[in-house]
Design a protein around this motif. Sequence first.
Motif, PDB file in Angstrom:
ATOM      1  N   VAL A  47      17.809  -1.502 -10.788  1.00 14.77           N
ATOM      2  CA  VAL A  47      18.521  -1.354 -12.053  1.00 14.77           C
ATOM      3  C   VAL A  47      18.443  -2.694 -12.765  1.00 14.77           C
ATOM      4  N   GLY A  48      17.836  -2.698 -13.914  1.00 15.59           N
ATOM      5  CA  GLY A  48      17.724  -3.944 -14.665  1.00 15.59           C
ATOM      6  C   GLY A  48      17.049  -5.043 -13.890  1.00 15.59           C
ATOM      7  N   GLU A  49      16.048  -4.690 -13.082  1.00 10.33           N
ATOM      8  CA  GLU A  49      15.243  -5.623 -12.311  1.00 10.33           C
ATOM      9  C   GLU A  49      16.029  -6.316 -11.188  1.00 10.33           C
ATOM     10  N   ALA A  50      17.135  -5.717 -10.787  1.00  7.52           N
ATOM     11  CA  ALA A  50      17.828  -6.091  -9.555  1.00  7.52           C
ATOM     12  C   ALA A  50      17.634  -4.947  -8.576  1.00  7.52           C
ATOM     13  N   ALA A  51      17.063  -5.231  -7.409  1.00  6.85           N
ATOM     14  CA  ALA A  51      16.758  -4.170  -6.454  1.00  6.85           C
ATOM     15  C   ALA A  51      18.040  -3.549  -5.920  1.00  6.85           C
ATOM     16  N   THR A  52      18.102  -2.227  -5.948  1.00  7.39           N
ATOM     17  CA  THR A  52      19.219  -1.496  -5.343  1.00  7.39           C
ATOM     18  C   THR A  52      18.812  -0.892  -4.007  1.00  7.39           C
ATOM     19  N   ILE A  53      17.552  -0.510  -3.877  1.00  5.72           N
ATOM     20  CA  ILE A  53      16.982  -0.060  -2.610  1.00  5.72           C
ATOM     21  C   ILE A  53      15.679  -0.816  -2.426  1.00  5.72           C
ATOM     22  N   ARG A  54      15.543  -1.485  -1.284  1.00  2.00           N
ATOM     23  CA  ARG A  54      14.351  -2.289  -1.051  1.00  2.00           C
ATOM     24  C   ARG A  54      13.940  -2.119   0.409  1.00  2.00           C
ATOM     25  N   ILE A  55      13.220  -1.040   0.666  1.00  2.00           N
ATOM     26  CA  ILE A  55      12.738  -0.734   2.011  1.00  2.00           C
ATOM     27  C   ILE A  55      11.222  -0.764   1.952  1.00  2.00           C
ATOM     28  N   PRO A  56      10.585  -1.726   2.607  1.00  2.00           N
ATOM     29  CA  PRO A  56       9.147  -1.929   2.392  1.00  2.00           C
ATOM     30  C   PRO A  56       8.291  -0.811   2.947  1.00  2.00           C
ATOM     31  N   SER A  57       7.149  -0.618   2.306  1.00  2.00           N
ATOM     32  CA  SER A  57       6.099   0.224   2.863  1.00  2.00           C
ATOM     33  C   SER A  57       5.613  -0.409   4.160  1.00  2.00           C
TER      34      SER A  57
ATOM     35  N   LEU B 235       0.828  -1.209   0.000  1.00  2.00           N
ATOM     36  CA  LEU B 235       0.000   0.000   0.000  1.00  2.00           C
ATOM     37  C   LEU B 235       0.857   1.252   0.000  1.00  2.00           C
ATOM     38  N   ARG B 236       0.329   2.279  -0.638  1.00  2.00           N
ATOM     39  CA  ARG B 236       0.903   3.612  -0.539  1.00  2.00           C
ATOM     40  C   ARG B 236      -0.218   4.615  -0.311  1.00  2.00           C
ATOM     41  N   ALA B 237       0.104   5.690   0.386  1.00  2.35           N
ATOM     42  CA  ALA B 237      -0.874   6.744   0.629  1.00  2.35           C
ATOM     43  C   ALA B 237      -0.903   7.694  -0.557  1.00  2.35           C
ATOM     44  N   ASP B 238      -2.058   8.318  -0.764  1.00  4.21           N
ATOM     45  CA  ASP B 238      -2.142   9.373  -1.762  1.00  4.21           C
ATOM     46  C   ASP B 238      -1.162  10.483  -1.391  1.00  4.21           C
ATOM     47  N   PRO B 239      -0.428  11.044  -2.373  1.00  3.28           N
ATOM     48  CA  PRO B 239       0.571  12.078  -2.040  1.00  3.28           C
ATOM     49  C   PRO B 239      -0.013  13.273  -1.299  1.00  3.28           C
ATOM     50  N   SER B 240      -1.287  13.549  -1.502  1.00  3.76           N
ATOM     51  CA  SER B 240      -1.893  14.716  -0.850  1.00  3.76           C
ATOM     52  C   SER B 240      -2.308  14.441   0.592  1.00  3.76           C
ATOM     53  N   TYR B 241      -2.232  13.176   1.004  1.00  4.09           N
ATOM     54  CA  TYR B 241      -2.718  12.815   2.336  1.00  4.09           C
ATOM     55  C   TYR B 241      -1.651  13.074   3.389  1.00  4.09           C
ATOM     56  N   THR B 242      -2.053  13.669   4.534  1.00  4.39           N
ATOM     57  CA  THR B 242      -1.192  13.824   5.702  1.00  4.39           C
ATOM     58  C   THR B 242      -1.969  13.380   6.934  1.00  4.39           C
ATOM     59  N   TYR B 243      -1.263  12.756   7.861  1.00 11.12           N
ATOM     60  CA  TYR B 243      -1.913  12.322   9.099  1.00 11.12           C
ATOM     61  C   TYR B 243      -2.291  13.555   9.923  1.00 11.12           C
ATOM     62  N   ARG B 244      -3.500  13.549  10.485  1.00  8.47           N
ATOM     63  CA  ARG B 244      -3.902  14.662  11.339  1.00  8.47           C
ATOM     64  C   ARG B 244      -4.523  14.204  12.646  1.00  8.47           C
ATOM     65  N   SER B 245      -4.826  12.921  12.773  1.00 11.43           N
ATOM     66  CA  SER B 245      -5.412  12.423  14.006  1.00 11.43           C
ATOM     67  C   SER B 245      -4.359  12.409  15.099  1.00 11.43           C
ATOM     68  N   PRO B 246      -4.761  12.592  16.356  1.00 16.39           N
ATOM     69  CA  PRO B 246      -3.785  12.549  17.467  1.00 16.39           C
ATOM     70  C   PRO B 246      -3.287  11.131  17.668  1.00 16.39           C
ATOM     71  N   PHE B 247      -1.979  10.959  17.754  1.00 16.60           N
ATOM     72  CA  PHE B 247      -1.388   9.666  17.981  1.00 16.60           C
ATOM     73  C   PHE B 247      -0.505   9.725  19.217  1.00 16.60           C
ATOM     74  N   ASN B 248      -0.096   8.578  19.653  1.00 16.02           N
ATOM     75  CA  ASN B 248       0.812   8.472  20.790  1.00 16.02           C
ATOM     76  C   ASN B 248       2.108   9.204  20.474  1.00 16.02           C
ATOM     77  N   SER B 249       2.373  10.271  21.174  1.00 15.03           N
ATOM     78  CA  SER B 249       3.512  11.122  20.826  1.00 15.03           C
ATOM     79  C   SER B 249       4.842  10.429  21.058  1.00 15.03           C
TER      80      SER B 249
END
Length: 781
Positions: free
Chosen positions: A580-590, A541-555
């Motif tokens: 690059v060429g279907e070899a992952a160079t950065i692979r940090i999951p959502s 999953l990815r969030a819409d680029p325009s979305y920002t969290y606004r609900s209060p969370f555990n600080s």
Amino acid sequence: MHLRTRLIAGCLAVLALGVVRYSIPIATAVGLGSPLARSWTVVKYLAAAEMRRDMRRVEVRVDRLRSQHGSENRNVGTMSVVVTLKDLAPEATESAPSSAPDSIIPGRIRELPGTVPSVDTPPPLSSSSTDDAPNYVGRALAGGDDWSRKQSPLSQINASNVGRLRLIRAVDSRGGKWRRNIEAPPLAHEGLIYWRAADDELIATQLVSGARKWHIKLPGFDYTQRGFLLREGDGKRPSILYVPFGPFIAAINAKAGTLITGFGDHGILKPGASAMSPLLWGGELLVALLEQAAIVGVDVDTGRENWRVPLHDPRRNFQGAVPWGGGMAIDRARALLFVSTGNPRPPLSGISRPGDNRNSNSVVAVDLVHRRIRWAFQEVRHDLWDFDIPASPMLSAITVNGRRYDVVIAVTKVGNTLILDRDSGTPIFDFRLRRAPASRFPGEHTSDWQPAIDTPEPISGIEFDTTMLTNIAPASRSFVARQVQDGKAIFGWFRPPELNRDLITFGIHGGAEWPGASVGREGDFLYVPVNRIPWALRVYLRADPSYTYRSPFNSSAQALYVRRCASCHLPSRDGRFESVGEAATIRIPSLHGYTLAERNRALFSQSRWRLEHPGLEATQPQLDSLWHLFGAMDRDLFDRGSPSLEFSWRQLLDSTGLPASAPPWGKIVALNLTTGRKAWEVPFGTKVINGDTLRTGSPNYGGLISTSGHIIFATGTDDGDIIALDATTGSTLWRYHMVAAGSAPPITFMYQGKQYLCVISTGGRFHSFRERASRLYIFSL
């Protein structure tokens, strides 16, 4: 029973739409803490997001048809077209194929003995004299002649003398920047060799002198073309080349290199993008269109479109499934055109396209007289794995149990060889279907059945498991084992993708790939280059680029996330994926959506955290606070945002960049078409490991041809070699090392009493193809 199943499926689909439409009241009633409520809430947002998408973005196969311009870091492995999106999995037990009996599509060999079917005579390979004939590619195909057999009748070069084969000329293009690897084979005719260069030039080279006769610039655009057509001249008109490039086709005087101004707009026609060579049918040019997924007939002299046959019902519920592969085949006596289609879109999610998605992953026969589809045979139903039928269909005749059958043959990524009756599309051998695993996603209805054929014997398979891990070195095996450990990856026969877990499978780039196979001269053997590389498919999953969290969370938990996690996973939790060429160079999951499946909480255990993030300490209470924070963030995202399901795929590699499975990683298989059993298989390609050159096999995307000299010429491996094999045994008889990999099937032809071998060397698009060139190699005895 089939009709009743469809009616029930239709009712369930209507019910599902009702649940999606009213998901907020349902979620309110049962509480957002419920996995079921959260899942249906996600379905609502994914469906809404999908409706906003421009589906035309999904039509073109981004991974195969994207531009070769730009930097090396093209993220080829990331299919970030934000496709029709996948739902999220509630808690469920692992699904498995049912124990119900297999289903069988009866083959024609079950028919009672009767009148022997009529047998076609293969079309002539050339209308020219034997001594000065065009190459076996003849009038144009990357697949060979009209029947797409990649087969030559020549035998001057044979098993007894191929060791004396020598390079007589290597011709480089003189143009500018290397822009793309070239997948169109050369074409030889009357002492000239026509070839596409890696700098977007079309060149006519004189065979005897190696000098340029002419050249013309043809911009490449974002498409890969795999062949072009030569229409031989007569007393009234010159020989003409019809060359696809981008969404255009150019008509070029083959002798002079000038445009034929009466065709299209001053020699250029814009019918739409086509990945393969057109074909001639009477006074028409047959073109397979990508975006439109159609066959069109255009006037061969003017370029005017005369008719169009869509390959899919206009009421279909999916995109894609286009003819992108290695070519078409034509049976002129039957007036039938054969083409194969790819997977439906969106590729890893079928929520928006319930049903089998007919005519995707299929061999399609088009009636050229009545201008309609005669029949279509589907291999994989409701594809969720990119298991196209990538290669051109081939026409042949085989003998089984004393009866001759005119057949069309197609090799597939799944590793099957489809052998179908040419008139009806009925399999020659029994076609076995097995109960397939069901998806764990609400709204995703996988097909009940998938192919599990045993005759013909599969040339490869799709199923990966931990017994197949690399045996190159203990460190490599350990590195791969950590990637596929329990909880992080899933695998199995036609296992559907799941959210936030790597699905490991073979088949994304083969089994068979677009270069296809070769039918032996007698029609009883098939020679197939095979890829055997595991891939990791991931849906997230990815969030819409325009979305920002606004609900209060555990600080305090938020501060912990910012301090320990955000530098890699980003403040948005979107993660990062680059390749690059279907070899992952950065692979940090959502990190979106993990809390929707309780089993994922194990990922937040102290022991797992230390394994995955050595040196990054956290106490169990801190990890628990992150879990609860992510749950609140997920609920807020699904309440207010527009989460979209995206996906990526990458080659699964060890720490040195080699494939994660045990070799061979590429091979050539000889299949006996009469018995349906393998005759032999040998590794195809070498790798240098710790200074030693080993026959491990390697990724290959060039192709092969067979000849009446009992020779197979094959190229396309990332070691840059072209080789000659004994067609009877598979033993290597000759090898030549080029500056870069051969990138299209070789050709062989006769000129002035002498047989030549010719191959284009431009390299490959994927990470292991490090060398590039724009060179034409010509060999002879």
